[in-house]
Design a protein around this motif. Structure first.
Motif, PDB file in Angstrom:
ATOM      1  N   MET A  96       0.833  -1.210   0.000  1.00 40.49           N
ATOM      2  CA  MET A  96       0.000   0.000   0.000  1.00 40.49           C
ATOM      3  C   MET A  96       0.865   1.258   0.000  1.00 40.49           C
ATOM      4  O   MET A  96       0.545   2.243  -0.676  1.00 40.49           O
ATOM      5  CB  MET A  96      -0.932  -0.010   1.214  1.00 40.49           C
ATOM      6  N   PHE A  97       1.963   1.241   0.744  1.00 45.87           N
ATOM      7  CA  PHE A  97       2.850   2.406   0.768  1.00 45.87           C
ATOM      8  C   PHE A  97       3.559   2.578  -0.578  1.00 45.87           C
ATOM      9  O   PHE A  97       3.808   3.710  -1.010  1.00 45.87           O
ATOM     10  CB  PHE A  97       3.862   2.296   1.909  1.00 45.87           C
ATOM     11  N   ILE A  98       3.896   1.475  -1.238  1.00 38.60           N
ATOM     12  CA  ILE A  98       4.467   1.578  -2.580  1.00 38.60           C
ATOM     13  C   ILE A  98       3.457   2.217  -3.528  1.00 38.60           C
ATOM     14  O   ILE A  98       3.805   3.096  -4.327  1.00 38.60           O
ATOM     15  CB  ILE A  98       4.887   0.189  -3.098  1.00 38.60           C
ATOM     16  N   LEU A  99       2.193   1.794  -3.418  1.00 38.31           N
ATOM     17  CA  LEU A  99       1.132   2.385  -4.245  1.00 38.31           C
ATOM     18  C   LEU A  99       0.981   3.879  -3.958  1.00 38.31           C
ATOM     19  O   LEU A  99       0.876   4.692  -4.885  1.00 38.31           O
ATOM     20  CB  LEU A  99      -0.189   1.662  -3.986  1.00 38.31           C
ATOM     21  N   ALA A 100       0.993   4.241  -2.670  1.00 38.32           N
ATOM     22  CA  ALA A 100       0.864   5.650  -2.289  1.00 38.32           C
ATOM     23  C   ALA A 100       2.020   6.477  -2.840  1.00 38.32           C
ATOM     24  O   ALA A 100       1.820   7.586  -3.354  1.00 38.32           O
ATOM     25  CB  ALA A 100       0.807   5.774  -0.767  1.00 38.32           C
ATOM     26  N   GLY A 101       3.236   5.947  -2.746  1.00 37.80           N
ATOM     27  CA  GLY A 101       4.397   6.643  -3.281  1.00 37.80           C
ATOM     28  C   GLY A 101       4.325   6.802  -4.785  1.00 37.80           C
ATOM     29  O   GLY A 101       4.719   7.841  -5.334  1.00 37.80           O
ATOM     30  N   THR A 102       3.801   5.780  -5.467  1.00 37.27           N
ATOM     31  CA  THR A 102       3.655   5.835  -6.924  1.00 37.27           C
ATOM     32  C   THR A 102       2.641   6.897  -7.333  1.00 37.27           C
ATOM     33  O   THR A 102       2.897   7.706  -8.235  1.00 37.27           O
ATOM     34  CB  THR A 102       3.208   4.461  -7.465  1.00 37.27           C
ATOM     35  N   VAL A 103       1.510   6.888  -6.659  1.00 34.79           N
ATOM     36  CA  VAL A 103       0.450   7.871  -6.970  1.00 34.79           C
ATOM     37  C   VAL A 103       0.939   9.289  -6.722  1.00 34.79           C
ATOM     38  O   VAL A 103       0.718  10.194  -7.534  1.00 34.79           O
ATOM     39  CB  VAL A 103      -0.817   7.582  -6.133  1.00 34.79           C
ATOM     40  N   PHE A 104       1.624   9.502  -5.599  1.00 35.33           N
ATOM     41  CA  PHE A 104       2.131  10.834  -5.278  1.00 35.33           C
ATOM     42  C   PHE A 104       3.130  11.306  -6.323  1.00 35.33           C
ATOM     43  O   PHE A 104       3.125  12.475  -6.735  1.00 35.33           O
ATOM     44  CB  PHE A 104       2.783  10.826  -3.890  1.00 35.33           C
ATOM     45  N   GLY A 105       4.002  10.396  -6.778  1.00 36.48           N
ATOM     46  CA  GLY A 105       4.978  10.749  -7.806  1.00 36.48           C
ATOM     47  C   GLY A 105       4.327  11.163  -9.105  1.00 36.48           C
ATOM     48  O   GLY A 105       4.728  12.155  -9.732  1.00 36.48           O
ATOM     49  N   THR A 106       3.292  10.433  -9.516  1.00 36.04           N
ATOM     50  CA  THR A 106       2.599  10.788 -10.763  1.00 36.04           C
ATOM     51  C   THR A 106       1.856  12.109 -10.624  1.00 36.04           C
ATOM     52  O   THR A 106       1.722  12.851 -11.596  1.00 36.04           O
ATOM     53  CB  THR A 106       1.612   9.676 -11.174  1.00 36.04           C
ATOM     54  N   MET A 107       1.373  12.421  -9.428  1.00 35.40           N
ATOM     55  CA  MET A 107       0.718  13.712  -9.188  1.00 35.40           C
ATOM     56  C   MET A 107       1.689  14.869  -9.383  1.00 35.40           C
ATOM     57  O   MET A 107       1.291  15.976  -9.756  1.00 35.40           O
ATOM     58  CB  MET A 107       0.145  13.758  -7.765  1.00 35.40           C
ATOM     59  N   LEU A 108       2.971  14.615  -9.129  1.00 37.95           N
ATOM     60  CA  LEU A 108       4.002  15.651  -9.291  1.00 37.95           C
ATOM     61  C   LEU A 108       4.506  15.763 -10.725  1.00 37.95           C
ATOM     62  O   LEU A 108       5.383  16.566 -11.017  1.00 37.95           O
ATOM     63  CB  LEU A 108       5.181  15.345  -8.363  1.00 37.95           C
ATOM     64  N   GLY A 109       3.966  14.915 -11.603  1.00 35.82           N
ATOM     65  CA  GLY A 109       4.361  14.973 -13.008  1.00 35.82           C
ATOM     66  C   GLY A 109       5.460  14.007 -13.387  1.00 35.82           C
ATOM     67  O   GLY A 109       5.964  14.037 -14.520  1.00 35.82           O
ATOM     68  N   VAL A 110       5.862  13.134 -12.455  1.00 32.45           N
ATOM     69  CA  VAL A 110       6.886  12.129 -12.749  1.00 32.45           C
ATOM     70  C   VAL A 110       6.225  10.972 -13.489  1.00 32.45           C
ATOM     71  O   VAL A 110       5.101  10.582 -13.175  1.00 32.45           O
ATOM     72  CB  VAL A 110       7.545  11.634 -11.446  1.00 32.45           C
ATOM     73  N   ASP A 111       6.908  10.418 -14.487  1.00 35.26           N
ATOM     74  CA  ASP A 111       6.308   9.337 -15.270  1.00 35.26           C
ATOM     75  C   ASP A 111       6.081   8.095 -14.408  1.00 35.26           C
ATOM     76  O   ASP A 111       6.699   7.927 -13.356  1.00 35.26           O
ATOM     77  CB  ASP A 111       7.180   8.995 -16.482  1.00 35.26           C
ATOM     78  N   LEU A 112       5.184   7.226 -14.869  1.00 36.22           N
ATOM     79  CA  LEU A 112       4.742   6.081 -14.077  1.00 36.22           C
ATOM     80  C   LEU A 112       5.880   5.126 -13.738  1.00 36.22           C
ATOM     81  O   LEU A 112       5.998   4.673 -12.594  1.00 36.22           O
ATOM     82  CB  LEU A 112       3.637   5.319 -14.835  1.00 36.22           C
ATOM     83  N   THR A 113       6.725   4.816 -14.715  1.00 31.34           N
ATOM     84  CA  THR A 113       7.838   3.882 -14.464  1.00 31.34           C
ATOM     85  C   THR A 113       8.767   4.411 -13.379  1.00 31.34           C
ATOM     86  O   THR A 113       9.141   3.684 -12.448  1.00 31.34           O
ATOM     87  CB  THR A 113       8.647   3.639 -15.754  1.00 31.34           C
ATOM     88  N   THR A 114       9.122   5.683 -13.487  1.00 30.90           N
ATOM     89  CA  THR A 114      10.015   6.289 -12.498  1.00 30.90           C
ATOM     90  C   THR A 114       9.356   6.353 -11.130  1.00 30.90           C
ATOM     91  O   THR A 114       9.985   6.052 -10.105  1.00 30.90           O
ATOM     92  CB  THR A 114      10.435   7.698 -12.951  1.00 30.90           C
ATOM     93  N   SER A 115       8.077   6.735 -11.091  1.00 34.60           N
ATOM     94  CA  SER A 115       7.359   6.841  -9.816  1.00 34.60           C
ATOM     95  C   SER A 115       7.253   5.497  -9.127  1.00 34.60           C
ATOM     96  O   SER A 115       7.546   5.366  -7.927  1.00 34.60           O
ATOM     97  CB  SER A 115       5.945   7.408 -10.049  1.00 34.60           C
ATOM     98  N   PHE A 116       6.847   4.471  -9.892  1.00 34.96           N
ATOM     99  CA  PHE A 116       6.645   3.150  -9.293  1.00 34.96           C
ATOM    100  C   PHE A 116       7.961   2.527  -8.837  1.00 34.96           C
ATOM    101  O   PHE A 116       8.094   2.108  -7.678  1.00 34.96           O
ATOM    102  CB  PHE A 116       5.948   2.225 -10.299  1.00 34.96           C
ATOM    103  N   THR A 117       8.937   2.476  -9.731  1.00 36.69           N
ATOM    104  CA  THR A 117      10.201   1.831  -9.363  1.00 36.69           C
ATOM    105  C   THR A 117      10.980   2.658  -8.344  1.00 36.69           C
ATOM    106  O   THR A 117      11.733   2.109  -7.534  1.00 36.69           O
ATOM    107  CB  THR A 117      11.077   1.566 -10.597  1.00 36.69           C
ATOM    108  N   GLY A 118      10.802   3.990  -8.367  1.00 34.25           N
ATOM    109  CA  GLY A 118      11.425   4.830  -7.345  1.00 34.25           C
ATOM    110  C   GLY A 118      10.845   4.533  -5.974  1.00 34.25           C
ATOM    111  O   GLY A 118      11.576   4.459  -4.980  1.00 34.25           O
TER     112      GLY A 118
END
Length: 468
Positions: free
Chosen positions: A390-412
């Motif tokens: 769930m925290f990985i999902l939250a981090g991914t969603v937050f990253g995409t909200m900032l304009g970071v691409d999905l691959t970078t947000s998820f793997t980051g």
């Protein structure tokens, strides 16, 4: 804090021996400030024979947070690429042994500051071992939902750790592995400074390097092999390594978890090698296996060293590397992630569920390393895995909200939560976090702390008033 101040002073000594480079005064001043802050409670706060659960917990979590703050001092005073956010990110990344960086040119750092980066991550690794051997077993199942699965299932005969044994484990295993790796890397062609720095980083499973191209800079099969050994060993429960070295019955060779761990490393390396060879990325199967094995061991042990740009690898290889970044190594090591222990238990729970559907009246007990697991411990394992994802999902969603691409947000998010370091996309094995938005760096540094303190360890600090 006094221990950190000592290593800052040692780093200042390295700086002095390197011709008093530009890091000497920042490190010296940081050492003095940290020593003063550490000495203040030592002088003015009275000692107690007994401390409560709350106090002990606050000391542990508070120590990690304060250590991250004081470790920023050398970076902030030195300047360069280190803004406030960047210094915080680098500090947290080092102490949590994540190994992510915001530096575009690591080689531009003066030698004293480079040694401080390695010292911070080596100190963090030692803190992780202490956390795993001392704090986790004392957290209590009902209050912390962490259970003793972290330790008791790893070693048979109810192997208990007294203070004397813990010191011996740190000296024999952690320090010993660092010294051995340093000597071997020097023999393989590194100079003494690079050998020591990379040995400290490998044993802490961090991945900080003194070179911009990481281990790819050396392009040496011998160095790759030595680091694979160091990283894989550092991913094993340190108590089991100590038991093996001292000839105890509860050793690596009798542990079910370590068998799964080494089996996963070998299987992952072979599958990725075949994938790379079939895609004609490397000319020979031997070269494919060399690069595949190094990268897979690096991510599973959460070290994050790199010998190749895995962004250019096949989709199958990328998926396996992401899987390794989520599972990671064994409990009781310096690695982060979900841990092989929990994955093995989750697999056994699924198998048990299927058997119970076939035989509803059967009473089936789950064992790990010969120890029967209580339902409460199994429940805690599943809660941890779900919360982790769930925290990985939250981090991914937050990253995409900032304009970071999905691959970078998820793997980051995966790399930060598991304390792995590199992800894919813009934060790949040959890239860094320097171009990421400040809010993304802050959120990922919080994920690093969550992963390092086993999620509930950090969250619980906000609910202390509800403790009973």
């Amino acid at each position: 804090m006094l221990f950190i101040a000592m290593f800052m002073l040692l780093s200042a000594g390295i700086s002095y021996l390197s011709g008093m480079d530009s890091a000497f005064y920042p490190l010296l001043l940081s050492s003095l400030l940290t020593a003063l802050l550490g000495a203040f409670p030592l002088i003015f706060v009275g000692k107690r024979e007994q401390i409560t659960n709350k106090e002990g917990f606050c000391i542990v979590v508070g120590a990690w947070l304060v250590a991250c703050v004081v470790s920023m001092f050398p970076y902030l005073i030195w300047g360069g690429e280190f803004s406030l956010v960047n210094a915080w990110f680098e500090s947290v990344s080092g102490l949590t042994t994540t190994g992510s960086t915001i530096l575009n040119d690591v080689e531009a750092l003066p030698r004293g500051l480079q040694f401080w980066r390695m010292s911070s991550t080596w100190i963090g690794g030692m803190g992780v071992v202490m956390f795993a051997l001392v704090v986790l077993p004392s957290m209590g199942r009902s209050k912390m939902m962490l259970s003793n699965v972290e330790l008791s299932t790893m070693a048979k005969d109810n192997y208990r750790y007294r203070s004397q044994i813990i010191v011996q484990i740190l000296l024999v295993v952690y320090v010993g592995l660092t010294v051995l790796s340093t000597v071997l890397l020097k023999m393989a062609g590194m100079n003494w400074f690079d050998a020591l720095c990379h040995a400290m980083s490998a044993c802490a499973t961090s991945g900080f390097s003194t070179k911009n191209a990481s281990i790819a800079y050396f392009n040496s099969p011998a160095i790759d092999t030595i680091l694979i050994f160091a990283m894989a060993t550092a991913g094993v429960h340190f108590g089991l390594i100590y038991a093996t070295v001292t000839g105890k019955r509860s050793n690596i060779f009798r542990s079910e978890v370590t068998c799964w761990y080494f089996g996963m490393l070998l299987a992952g390396g072979v599958l990725i090698a075949v994938s790379l060879f079939a895609a004609d990325i490397y000319p020979t199967l031997t070269a494919s296996f060399r690069y595949a094995m190094f990268q897979f061991v690096s991510v599973v042990t959460t070290t994050g060293f790199a010998t190749a740009d895995s962004n250019t690898w096949t989709s199958f290889a990328v998926i396996l590397l992401i899987f390794g970044s989520i599972v990671c190594a064994c409990a009781g090591s310096t690695a982060g992630g979900i841990k092989v222990n929990r994955l093995v238990l989750a697999g056994k729970m699924m198998r048990t569920r299927l058997r119970q559907q076939q035989h509803p009246n059967a009473i089936i007990r789950i064992r790990l390393d010969g120890v029967i697991q209580e339902n409460e411990a199994l429940h805690a394992v599943m809660i941890f895995i779900v919360t982790y994802l769930m925290f990985i999902l939250a981090g991914t969603v937050f990253g995409t909200m900032l304009g970071v691409d999905l691959t970078t947000s998820f793997t980051g998010a995966v790399a930060s939560m598991g304390n792995v370091g590199p992800g894919f996309g813009e934060v790949g094995s040959m890239d860094n976090f320097s171009a990421m938005p400040a809010a993304f760096k802050v959120s990922n540094s919080l994920l690093m702390l969550l992963g390092r303190l086993e999620i509930f360890g950090l969250i619980q600090i906000f609910f202390i008033k509800w403790w009973r």
